[in-house]
Motif scaffolding. Structure first.
Motif, PDB file in Angstrom:
ATOM      1  N   ARG A 215       0.822  -1.223   0.000  1.00  0.00           N
ATOM      2  CA  ARG A 215       0.000   0.000   0.000  1.00  0.00           C
ATOM      3  C   ARG A 215       0.854   1.271   0.000  1.00  0.00           C
ATOM      4  O   ARG A 215       0.574   2.206  -0.726  1.00  0.00           O
ATOM      5  CB  ARG A 215      -0.923  -0.019   1.226  1.00  0.00           C
ATOM      6  CG  ARG A 215      -1.645   1.262   1.533  1.00  0.00           C
ATOM      7  CD  ARG A 215      -2.653   1.623   0.460  1.00  0.00           C
ATOM      8  NE  ARG A 215      -3.358   2.844   0.778  1.00  0.00           N
ATOM      9  CZ  ARG A 215      -3.009   4.053   0.339  1.00  0.00           C
ATOM     10  NH1 ARG A 215      -1.956   4.199  -0.417  1.00  0.00           N
ATOM     11  NH2 ARG A 215      -3.715   5.111   0.656  1.00  0.00           N
ATOM     12  N   PHE A 216       1.878   1.308   0.814  1.00  0.00           N
ATOM     13  CA  PHE A 216       2.634   2.532   1.003  1.00  0.00           C
ATOM     14  C   PHE A 216       4.020   2.522   0.365  1.00  0.00           C
ATOM     15  O   PHE A 216       4.662   3.563   0.295  1.00  0.00           O
ATOM     16  CB  PHE A 216       2.774   2.849   2.501  1.00  0.00           C
ATOM     17  CG  PHE A 216       1.461   3.064   3.181  1.00  0.00           C
ATOM     18  CD1 PHE A 216       0.753   4.229   2.978  1.00  0.00           C
ATOM     19  CD2 PHE A 216       0.928   2.093   4.009  1.00  0.00           C
ATOM     20  CE1 PHE A 216      -0.476   4.428   3.600  1.00  0.00           C
ATOM     21  CE2 PHE A 216      -0.289   2.282   4.636  1.00  0.00           C
ATOM     22  CZ  PHE A 216      -0.997   3.454   4.427  1.00  0.00           C
ATOM     23  N   GLY A 217       4.494   1.369  -0.051  1.00  0.00           N
ATOM     24  CA  GLY A 217       5.875   1.248  -0.498  1.00  0.00           C
ATOM     25  C   GLY A 217       6.105   1.562  -1.960  1.00  0.00           C
ATOM     26  O   GLY A 217       5.178   1.647  -2.759  1.00  0.00           O
ATOM     27  N   GLY A 218       7.391   1.703  -2.256  1.00  0.00           N
ATOM     28  CA  GLY A 218       7.841   1.840  -3.634  1.00  0.00           C
ATOM     29  C   GLY A 218       8.142   0.455  -4.186  1.00  0.00           C
ATOM     30  O   GLY A 218       7.762  -0.569  -3.607  1.00  0.00           O
ATOM     31  N   TRP A 219       8.872   0.413  -5.295  1.00  0.00           N
ATOM     32  CA  TRP A 219       9.141  -0.890  -5.913  1.00  0.00           C
ATOM     33  C   TRP A 219       9.960  -1.802  -5.009  1.00  0.00           C
ATOM     34  O   TRP A 219       9.755  -3.004  -5.007  1.00  0.00           O
ATOM     35  CB  TRP A 219       9.793  -0.727  -7.287  1.00  0.00           C
ATOM     36  CG  TRP A 219      11.223  -0.286  -7.253  1.00  0.00           C
ATOM     37  CD1 TRP A 219      11.695   0.989  -7.359  1.00  0.00           C
ATOM     38  CD2 TRP A 219      12.378  -1.127  -7.113  1.00  0.00           C
ATOM     39  NE1 TRP A 219      13.057   0.994  -7.272  1.00  0.00           N
ATOM     40  CE2 TRP A 219      13.507  -0.290  -7.136  1.00  0.00           C
ATOM     41  CE3 TRP A 219      12.563  -2.493  -6.968  1.00  0.00           C
ATOM     42  CZ2 TRP A 219      14.805  -0.776  -7.007  1.00  0.00           C
ATOM     43  CZ3 TRP A 219      13.856  -2.984  -6.850  1.00  0.00           C
ATOM     44  CH2 TRP A 219      14.967  -2.125  -6.872  1.00  0.00           C
ATOM     45  N   GLU A 220      10.878  -1.224  -4.222  1.00  0.00           N
ATOM     46  CA  GLU A 220      11.693  -2.078  -3.366  1.00  0.00           C
ATOM     47  C   GLU A 220      10.885  -2.704  -2.239  1.00  0.00           C
ATOM     48  O   GLU A 220      11.081  -3.866  -1.906  1.00  0.00           O
ATOM     49  CB  GLU A 220      12.918  -1.351  -2.827  1.00  0.00           C
ATOM     50  CG  GLU A 220      12.657  -0.039  -2.113  1.00  0.00           C
ATOM     51  CD  GLU A 220      12.604   1.158  -3.041  1.00  0.00           C
ATOM     52  OE1 GLU A 220      11.476   1.526  -3.450  1.00  0.00           O
ATOM     53  OE2 GLU A 220      13.640   1.747  -3.328  1.00  0.00           O
ATOM     54  N   GLU A 221       9.944  -1.952  -1.683  1.00  0.00           N
ATOM     55  CA  GLU A 221       9.079  -2.511  -0.641  1.00  0.00           C
ATOM     56  C   GLU A 221       8.166  -3.582  -1.227  1.00  0.00           C
ATOM     57  O   GLU A 221       7.950  -4.632  -0.628  1.00  0.00           O
ATOM     58  CB  GLU A 221       8.246  -1.408   0.022  1.00  0.00           C
ATOM     59  CG  GLU A 221       9.018  -0.520   0.963  1.00  0.00           C
ATOM     60  CD  GLU A 221       9.785   0.593   0.251  1.00  0.00           C
ATOM     61  OE1 GLU A 221      10.706   1.149   0.876  1.00  0.00           O
ATOM     62  OE2 GLU A 221       9.480   0.904  -0.918  1.00  0.00           O
ATOM     63  N   ARG A 222       7.653  -3.317  -2.415  1.00  0.00           N
ATOM     64  CA  ARG A 222       6.784  -4.301  -3.064  1.00  0.00           C
ATOM     65  C   ARG A 222       7.560  -5.562  -3.437  1.00  0.00           C
ATOM     66  O   ARG A 222       7.026  -6.668  -3.368  1.00  0.00           O
ATOM     67  CB  ARG A 222       6.117  -3.675  -4.281  1.00  0.00           C
ATOM     68  CG  ARG A 222       5.111  -2.621  -3.865  1.00  0.00           C
ATOM     69  CD  ARG A 222       4.366  -2.040  -5.031  1.00  0.00           C
ATOM     70  NE  ARG A 222       3.409  -1.078  -4.529  1.00  0.00           N
ATOM     71  CZ  ARG A 222       3.377   0.200  -4.898  1.00  0.00           C
ATOM     72  NH1 ARG A 222       4.234   0.649  -5.788  1.00  0.00           N
ATOM     73  NH2 ARG A 222       2.480   1.006  -4.388  1.00  0.00           N
ATOM     74  N   ALA A 223       8.814  -5.393  -3.832  1.00  0.00           N
ATOM     75  CA  ALA A 223       9.646  -6.566  -4.152  1.00  0.00           C
ATOM     76  C   ALA A 223       9.831  -7.440  -2.911  1.00  0.00           C
ATOM     77  O   ALA A 223       9.745  -8.671  -2.994  1.00  0.00           O
ATOM     78  CB  ALA A 223      11.003  -6.116  -4.699  1.00  0.00           C
ATOM     79  N   VAL A 224      10.065  -6.804  -1.770  1.00  0.00           N
ATOM     80  CA  VAL A 224      10.192  -7.578  -0.522  1.00  0.00           C
ATOM     81  C   VAL A 224       8.862  -8.262  -0.208  1.00  0.00           C
ATOM     82  O   VAL A 224       8.838  -9.431   0.199  1.00  0.00           O
ATOM     83  CB  VAL A 224      10.658  -6.684   0.649  1.00  0.00           C
ATOM     84  CG1 VAL A 224      10.546  -7.422   1.975  1.00  0.00           C
ATOM     85  CG2 VAL A 224      12.075  -6.210   0.427  1.00  0.00           C
ATOM     86  N   GLY A 225       7.769  -7.570  -0.415  1.00  0.00           N
ATOM     87  CA  GLY A 225       6.452  -8.171  -0.186  1.00  0.00           C
ATOM     88  C   GLY A 225       6.227  -9.403  -1.038  1.00  0.00           C
ATOM     89  O   GLY A 225       5.748 -10.435  -0.552  1.00  0.00           O
ATOM     90  N   VAL A 226       6.594  -9.323  -2.308  1.00  0.00           N
ATOM     91  CA  VAL A 226       6.459 -10.483  -3.201  1.00  0.00           C
ATOM     92  C   VAL A 226       7.357 -11.621  -2.725  1.00  0.00           C
ATOM     93  O   VAL A 226       6.948 -12.789  -2.712  1.00  0.00           O
ATOM     94  CB  VAL A 226       6.779 -10.087  -4.663  1.00  0.00           C
ATOM     95  CG1 VAL A 226       6.935 -11.308  -5.548  1.00  0.00           C
ATOM     96  CG2 VAL A 226       5.696  -9.159  -5.208  1.00  0.00           C
ATOM     97  N   MET A 227       8.588 -11.290  -2.322  1.00  0.00           N
ATOM     98  CA  MET A 227       9.498 -12.332  -1.830  1.00  0.00           C
ATOM     99  C   MET A 227       8.949 -13.009  -0.585  1.00  0.00           C
ATOM    100  O   MET A 227       9.061 -14.233  -0.426  1.00  0.00           O
ATOM    101  CB  MET A 227      10.885 -11.745  -1.543  1.00  0.00           C
ATOM    102  CG  MET A 227      11.686 -11.428  -2.781  1.00  0.00           C
ATOM    103  SD  MET A 227      13.371 -10.926  -2.409  1.00  0.00           S
ATOM    104  CE  MET A 227      13.143  -9.207  -1.986  1.00  0.00           C
TER     105      MET A 227
END
Length: 159
Positions: A19-31
């Motif tokens: 919700r709040f992150g950029g691509w790096e936060e979303r990448a961690v979320g996917v991982m």
């Protein structure tokens, strides 16, 4: 019951990253979502008392986080990498303490460290939100000139 609570906290943290992150936060979320699925697949892979499948998956996650830490300027990723390193090191306990009853100690530590990792998800979501707000308000930081791609800093520099 404990597992359900930990999974709920994990999913809430991942949702905050999305919700709040950029691509790096979303990448961690996917991982992390991939970890939740793949851990069940690799769990049966063992070498003696070493859970080699889980250890290998956690090492891969550590390397991915370290890569993100070095290419992005997010402080929360540094904490995440540190906590993940602790988790990876707990896999060595059964090897060093073969024949002793330290397996549950390592598992308990791993669960506690995972809760710290989940806290960093919320910190990461906050940091991404704060960085966007800071950039929107016209602020910039000298270190942002080097690596940040959240905003075109040359376009917002003050005269």
């Amino acid at each position: 019951m404990t597992t359900i609570v930990i999974i709920a906290i994990t999913l809430a943290g991942v949702l905050a990253l999305f919700r709040f992150g950029g691509w790096e936060e979303r990448a961690v979320g996917v991982m992390v979502l991939a970890l939740l699925i793949l851990i069940r697949v690799v769990e049966p892979i063992q070498i003696g008392t070493l859970r080699a499948g889980v250890a290998g998956l956690e090492i891969a996650f550590l390397f991915a986080i370290l890569w993100l830490t070095y290419v992005r300027d997010r402080w929360w990723l540094t904490a995440l990498a540190g906590f993940q390193l602790i988790s990876v090191l707990t896999h060595v306990v059964p090897v060093l303490a073969a024949g002793r009853h330290f397996a549950w100690t390592a598992i308990t530590i791993r669960l506690e460290v995972w809760l710290l990792i989940c806290i960093t998800f919320f910190v990461g979501a906050w940091e991404a939100w704060a960085a966007r707000r800071f950039a929107r308000e016209g602020g910039f930081h000298d270190q942002d000139k080097h690596r940040s791609s959240l905003v075109d800093l040359d376009a917002i520099q003050r005269p």
